[in-house]
Write a protein that holds these residues in place. Structure first.
Motif, PDB file in Angstrom:
ATOM      1  N   LEU A 251      -5.875   8.709   3.276  1.00  0.00           N
ATOM      2  CA  LEU A 251      -6.212   7.771   2.217  1.00  0.00           C
ATOM      3  C   LEU A 251      -5.154   6.682   2.114  1.00  0.00           C
ATOM      4  O   LEU A 251      -3.961   6.965   2.100  1.00  0.00           O
ATOM      5  CB  LEU A 251      -6.325   8.491   0.864  1.00  0.00           C
ATOM      6  CG  LEU A 251      -6.644   7.592  -0.348  1.00  0.00           C
ATOM      7  CD1 LEU A 251      -8.067   7.051  -0.245  1.00  0.00           C
ATOM      8  CD2 LEU A 251      -6.456   8.363  -1.654  1.00  0.00           C
ATOM      9  N   SER A 252      -5.603   5.436   2.032  1.00  0.00           N
ATOM     10  CA  SER A 252      -4.696   4.305   1.811  1.00  0.00           C
ATOM     11  C   SER A 252      -5.151   3.545   0.564  1.00  0.00           C
ATOM     12  O   SER A 252      -6.341   3.264   0.400  1.00  0.00           O
ATOM     13  CB  SER A 252      -4.690   3.352   3.005  1.00  0.00           C
ATOM     14  OG  SER A 252      -4.159   3.978   4.151  1.00  0.00           O
TER      15      SER A 252
ATOM     16  N   LEU B  62     -10.543   5.197   3.253  1.00  0.00           N
ATOM     17  CA  LEU B  62     -10.529   6.638   3.509  1.00  0.00           C
ATOM     18  C   LEU B  62     -10.948   6.897   4.946  1.00  0.00           C
ATOM     19  O   LEU B  62     -12.026   6.463   5.376  1.00  0.00           O
ATOM     20  CB  LEU B  62     -11.473   7.358   2.543  1.00  0.00           C
ATOM     21  CG  LEU B  62     -11.504   8.887   2.624  1.00  0.00           C
ATOM     22  CD1 LEU B  62     -10.130   9.488   2.302  1.00  0.00           C
ATOM     23  CD2 LEU B  62     -12.559   9.458   1.671  1.00  0.00           C
ATOM     24  N   ASP B  63     -10.070   7.569   5.681  1.00  0.00           N
ATOM     25  CA  ASP B  63     -10.324   7.887   7.093  1.00  0.00           C
ATOM     26  C   ASP B  63     -10.691   6.631   7.892  1.00  0.00           C
ATOM     27  O   ASP B  63     -11.606   6.626   8.725  1.00  0.00           O
ATOM     28  CB  ASP B  63     -11.438   8.940   7.217  1.00  0.00           C
ATOM     29  CG  ASP B  63     -11.042  10.274   6.601  1.00  0.00           C
ATOM     30  OD1 ASP B  63      -9.830  10.572   6.589  1.00  0.00           O
ATOM     31  OD2 ASP B  63     -11.930  10.996   6.119  1.00  0.00           O
ATOM     32  N   GLY B  64      -9.968   5.557   7.604  1.00  0.00           N
ATOM     33  CA  GLY B  64     -10.151   4.324   8.351  1.00  0.00           C
ATOM     34  C   GLY B  64     -11.335   3.479   7.919  1.00  0.00           C
ATOM     35  O   GLY B  64     -11.597   2.437   8.518  1.00  0.00           O
ATOM     36  N   LYS B  65     -12.038   3.888   6.846  1.00  0.00           N
ATOM     37  CA  LYS B  65     -13.201   3.138   6.384  1.00  0.00           C
ATOM     38  C   LYS B  65     -12.977   2.637   4.955  1.00  0.00           C
ATOM     39  O   LYS B  65     -12.512   3.384   4.095  1.00  0.00           O
ATOM     40  CB  LYS B  65     -14.465   4.010   6.422  1.00  0.00           C
ATOM     41  CG  LYS B  65     -14.881   4.401   7.835  1.00  0.00           C
ATOM     42  CD  LYS B  65     -16.166   5.222   7.821  1.00  0.00           C
ATOM     43  CE  LYS B  65     -16.595   5.597   9.243  1.00  0.00           C
ATOM     44  NZ  LYS B  65     -17.846   6.400   9.240  1.00  0.00           N
TER      45      LYS B  65
ATOM     46  N   SER C 260       0.801  -1.226   0.000  1.00  0.00           N
ATOM     47  CA  SER C 260       0.000   0.000   0.000  1.00  0.00           C
ATOM     48  C   SER C 260       0.832   1.274   0.000  1.00  0.00           C
ATOM     49  O   SER C 260       2.009   1.271   0.354  1.00  0.00           O
ATOM     50  CB  SER C 260      -0.918   0.021   1.232  1.00  0.00           C
ATOM     51  OG  SER C 260      -0.160   0.111   2.423  1.00  0.00           O
ATOM     52  N   VAL C 261       0.165   2.335  -0.402  1.00  0.00           N
ATOM     53  CA  VAL C 261       0.676   3.695  -0.251  1.00  0.00           C
ATOM     54  C   VAL C 261      -0.417   4.499   0.448  1.00  0.00           C
ATOM     55  O   VAL C 261      -1.601   4.360   0.129  1.00  0.00           O
ATOM     56  CB  VAL C 261       1.055   4.324  -1.606  1.00  0.00           C
ATOM     57  CG1 VAL C 261      -0.113   4.306  -2.589  1.00  0.00           C
ATOM     58  CG2 VAL C 261       1.563   5.756  -1.418  1.00  0.00           C
ATOM     59  N   SER C 262      -0.020   5.315   1.425  1.00  0.00           N
ATOM     60  CA  SER C 262      -0.971   6.102   2.211  1.00  0.00           C
ATOM     61  C   SER C 262      -0.484   7.533   2.334  1.00  0.00           C
ATOM     62  O   SER C 262       0.717   7.801   2.290  1.00  0.00           O
ATOM     63  CB  SER C 262      -1.144   5.502   3.619  1.00  0.00           C
ATOM     64  OG  SER C 262      -1.537   4.160   3.572  1.00  0.00           O
ATOM     65  N   PHE C 263      -1.427   8.446   2.495  1.00  0.00           N
ATOM     66  CA  PHE C 263      -1.063   9.849   2.708  1.00  0.00           C
ATOM     67  C   PHE C 263      -2.238  10.608   3.297  1.00  0.00           C
ATOM     68  O   PHE C 263      -3.395  10.185   3.200  1.00  0.00           O
ATOM     69  CB  PHE C 263      -0.603  10.506   1.398  1.00  0.00           C
ATOM     70  CG  PHE C 263      -1.608  10.441   0.270  1.00  0.00           C
ATOM     71  CD1 PHE C 263      -2.613  11.387   0.131  1.00  0.00           C
ATOM     72  CD2 PHE C 263      -1.531   9.420  -0.672  1.00  0.00           C
ATOM     73  CE1 PHE C 263      -3.518  11.329  -0.910  1.00  0.00           C
ATOM     74  CE2 PHE C 263      -2.432   9.337  -1.717  1.00  0.00           C
ATOM     75  CZ  PHE C 263      -3.429  10.297  -1.847  1.00  0.00           C
ATOM     76  N   ASP C 264      -1.928  11.738   3.943  1.00  0.00           N
ATOM     77  CA  ASP C 264      -2.932  12.663   4.461  1.00  0.00           C
ATOM     78  C   ASP C 264      -3.029  13.839   3.510  1.00  0.00           C
ATOM     79  O   ASP C 264      -2.022  14.276   2.946  1.00  0.00           O
ATOM     80  CB  ASP C 264      -2.538  13.158   5.858  1.00  0.00           C
ATOM     81  CG  ASP C 264      -2.791  12.111   6.938  1.00  0.00           C
ATOM     82  OD1 ASP C 264      -2.860  10.916   6.582  1.00  0.00           O
ATOM     83  OD2 ASP C 264      -2.914  12.488   8.115  1.00  0.00           O
ATOM     84  N   PHE C 265      -4.255  14.370   3.350  1.00  0.00           N
ATOM     85  CA  PHE C 265      -4.426  15.509   2.446  1.00  0.00           C
ATOM     86  C   PHE C 265      -5.494  16.471   2.957  1.00  0.00           C
ATOM     87  O   PHE C 265      -6.390  16.088   3.715  1.00  0.00           O
ATOM     88  CB  PHE C 265      -4.768  15.029   1.034  1.00  0.00           C
ATOM     89  CG  PHE C 265      -6.125  14.371   0.896  1.00  0.00           C
ATOM     90  CD1 PHE C 265      -7.235  15.093   0.461  1.00  0.00           C
ATOM     91  CD2 PHE C 265      -6.290  13.025   1.174  1.00  0.00           C
ATOM     92  CE1 PHE C 265      -8.473  14.490   0.315  1.00  0.00           C
ATOM     93  CE2 PHE C 265      -7.525  12.404   1.032  1.00  0.00           C
ATOM     94  CZ  PHE C 265      -8.624  13.137   0.604  1.00  0.00           C
ATOM     95  N   LYS C 266      -5.367  17.731   2.522  1.00  0.00           N
ATOM     96  CA  LYS C 266      -6.350  18.767   2.850  1.00  0.00           C
ATOM     97  C   LYS C 266      -7.462  18.775   1.816  1.00  0.00           C
ATOM     98  O   LYS C 266      -7.251  18.415   0.661  1.00  0.00           O
ATOM     99  CB  LYS C 266      -5.679  20.143   2.854  1.00  0.00           C
ATOM    100  CG  LYS C 266      -4.855  20.465   4.079  1.00  0.00           C
ATOM    101  CD  LYS C 266      -4.350  21.897   3.987  1.00  0.00           C
ATOM    102  CE  LYS C 266      -3.547  22.285   5.221  1.00  0.00           C
ATOM    103  NZ  LYS C 266      -3.054  23.687   5.124  1.00  0.00           N
ATOM    104  N   GLY C 267      -8.631  19.267   2.233  1.00  0.00           N
ATOM    105  CA  GLY C 267      -9.742  19.384   1.296  1.00  0.00           C
ATOM    106  C   GLY C 267     -10.600  18.141   1.292  1.00  0.00           C
ATOM    107  O   GLY C 267     -10.299  17.141   1.937  1.00  0.00           O
ATOM    108  N   ASN C 268     -11.682  18.192   0.537  1.00  0.00           N
ATOM    109  CA  ASN C 268     -12.640  17.090   0.522  1.00  0.00           C
ATOM    110  C   ASN C 268     -12.514  16.175  -0.690  1.00  0.00           C
ATOM    111  O   ASN C 268     -13.309  15.242  -0.848  1.00  0.00           O
ATOM    112  CB  ASN C 268     -14.069  17.636   0.593  1.00  0.00           C
ATOM    113  CG  ASN C 268     -14.364  18.256   1.950  1.00  0.00           C
ATOM    114  OD1 ASN C 268     -13.904  17.752   2.967  1.00  0.00           O
ATOM    115  ND2 ASN C 268     -15.096  19.355   1.952  1.00  0.00           N
ATOM    116  N   SER C 269     -11.555  16.439  -1.555  1.00  0.00           N
ATOM    117  CA  SER C 269     -11.419  15.585  -2.735  1.00  0.00           C
ATOM    118  C   SER C 269      -9.996  15.642  -3.276  1.00  0.00           C
ATOM    119  O   SER C 269      -9.236  16.573  -2.988  1.00  0.00           O
ATOM    120  CB  SER C 269     -12.410  15.997  -3.822  1.00  0.00           C
ATOM    121  OG  SER C 269     -12.110  17.289  -4.304  1.00  0.00           O
TER     122      SER C 269
END
Length: 365
Positions: free
Chosen positions: A112-113, A81-84, A53-62
């Motif tokens: 997001l993962s 997304l956000d653990g879901k 996997s690749v994961s990252f945090d991002f600003k905004g809703n999309s």
């Protein structure tokens, strides 16, 4: 232009170059990778193994993510997304494609993962970047680690027929590594994991091959892509606290019933298993090993399998350099996935059985 102005111009250009380079370096550090992957140029990464996997945090809703199946056929990834879990998407063969990600909650930042749903044998999935405004992930980094070695069961083979029914499409269209038992238990225990698994492979022979035409797990384990290509070795930088091995289903199988199949050879199985454990210890000297039987093996074959696993463990009884090897036996199961494999519900049951056992061992480290 006088000397002073030339120096100022050179200084401004140098600062600008350093700033751009720093931004690229910062962006690169904001991506988190897990599992068997290969880092390419320009922050691109090939997801190789199941549930890598690749994961990252991002600003905004999309945002959007750019992905490509590097083989001449489709591949699949699962998104969280956000653990879901938000679904599995199909990546058709061809050029890099963009996939939109939309958050439905009002959080300022999102996590997001992207997990490879298919396995190493299906070829890589290239993560070619994202349009997201990346931000630093402040979650704790020093988590316990586990490696799960196995075959199709560990890969998540045939567990997800939600979009393509069993028996339809290609043999990997129902793969979903995200919902294999290993990733499920790892999320429950909040630990990092890597899957080193190949469908159809065994410890001394494969599902339909007597180790004549195909490699077995011990042949490919040290190679990054879990194939014969030894030019790209696996670096074993991931040092697991626990290694789980679930191999024997294919060694004990009858194959397709058409190709010549010899009787199960207990001595070969045990001998290869002992040698393989020594390989694992060579790369992860401080790990603890657990041997699993198979939810796809029952009756007298399970009796034989467990007897062999106990012989393997007995061989290491005098080993004082490592903690004792443990044996875990699954409760009997009638798998409901494709090709008599576990489906997602079965994988959850397997994970639930393993969670308290693995939690206890990890807490002893």
């Amino acid at each position: 232009m006088n000397y002073i102005n030339k120096c100022l111009l050179f200084l401004l250009i140098s600062i600008s170059c350093v700033s751009v380079a720093q931004k690229k370096a910062d962006a690169k550090s904001l991506f988190e990778y897990q599992g068997r992957i290969e880092k390419m140029q320009d922050d691109k990464v090939v997801l190789i193994g199941s549930a890598s996997s690749v994961s990252f945090d991002f600003k905004g809703n999309s945002c959007s993510v750019s992905l490509q199946s590097v083989e001449n056929h489709q591949n699949y990834v699962s998104l969280e997304l956000d653990g879901k879990y938000i679904g599995r998407i199909r990546i058709e063969k061809g050029d890099v494609k963009s996939f939109p990600i939309v958050a439905t909650n009002n959080k300022k930042t999102h996590h997001l993962s992207i997990y490879k749903a298919t396995e190493a044998a299906n070829g890589g999935v290239l993560f070619a970047g994202t349009s997201a405004k990346l931000v630093e992930n402040t979650a704790p980094k020093n988590r316990k680690k586990i490696e799960l070695i196995g075959d199709s069961i560990t890969c998540g083979y045939g567990n997800d027929a939600s979009t393509i029914p069993c028996g339809s499409g290609d043999w990997y269209d129902q793969h979903n590594g995200y919902w294999a038992y290993g990733p499920i238990l790892s999320r429950a225990l909040n630990i990092d994991f890597v899957l080193s698994s190949v469908s159809g492979y065994g410890m001394y022979r494969n599902w339909n091959d007597e180790h004549l035409d195909e490699p077995i797990i011990p042949d490919v384990y040290e190679n990054l892509y879990l194939n014969r290509d030894s030019s790209k070795p696996y670096d074993f930088a991931f040092q697991p606290d626990l290694v789980s091995i679930c191999l024997g289903t294919n060694d004990l199988s009858d194959g397709d019933g058409k190709k010549t199949r010899l009787p199960f050879n207990e001595d070969k199985y045990v001998t290869n298993y002992i040698a393989f454990i020594k390989t694992v210890y060579k790369h992860a000297p401080n790990t603890r090993i657990v041997l699993l039987n198979s939810p796809m093996v029952s009756g007298e074959r399970n009796v034989t399998l467990v007897k062999c696993l106990k012989k393997v463990i007995h061989n290491f009884e005098s080993d004082k350099a490592h903690k004792p090897i443990e044996l875990f036996e699954f409760q009997p199961m009638s798998p409901k996935g494709c090709g008599y494999h576990p489906d997602i519900a079965d994988d959850k049951v397997m994970a639930e059985q393993l969670i308290p056992f693995f939690k206890k061992l990890l807490n002893e480290k």
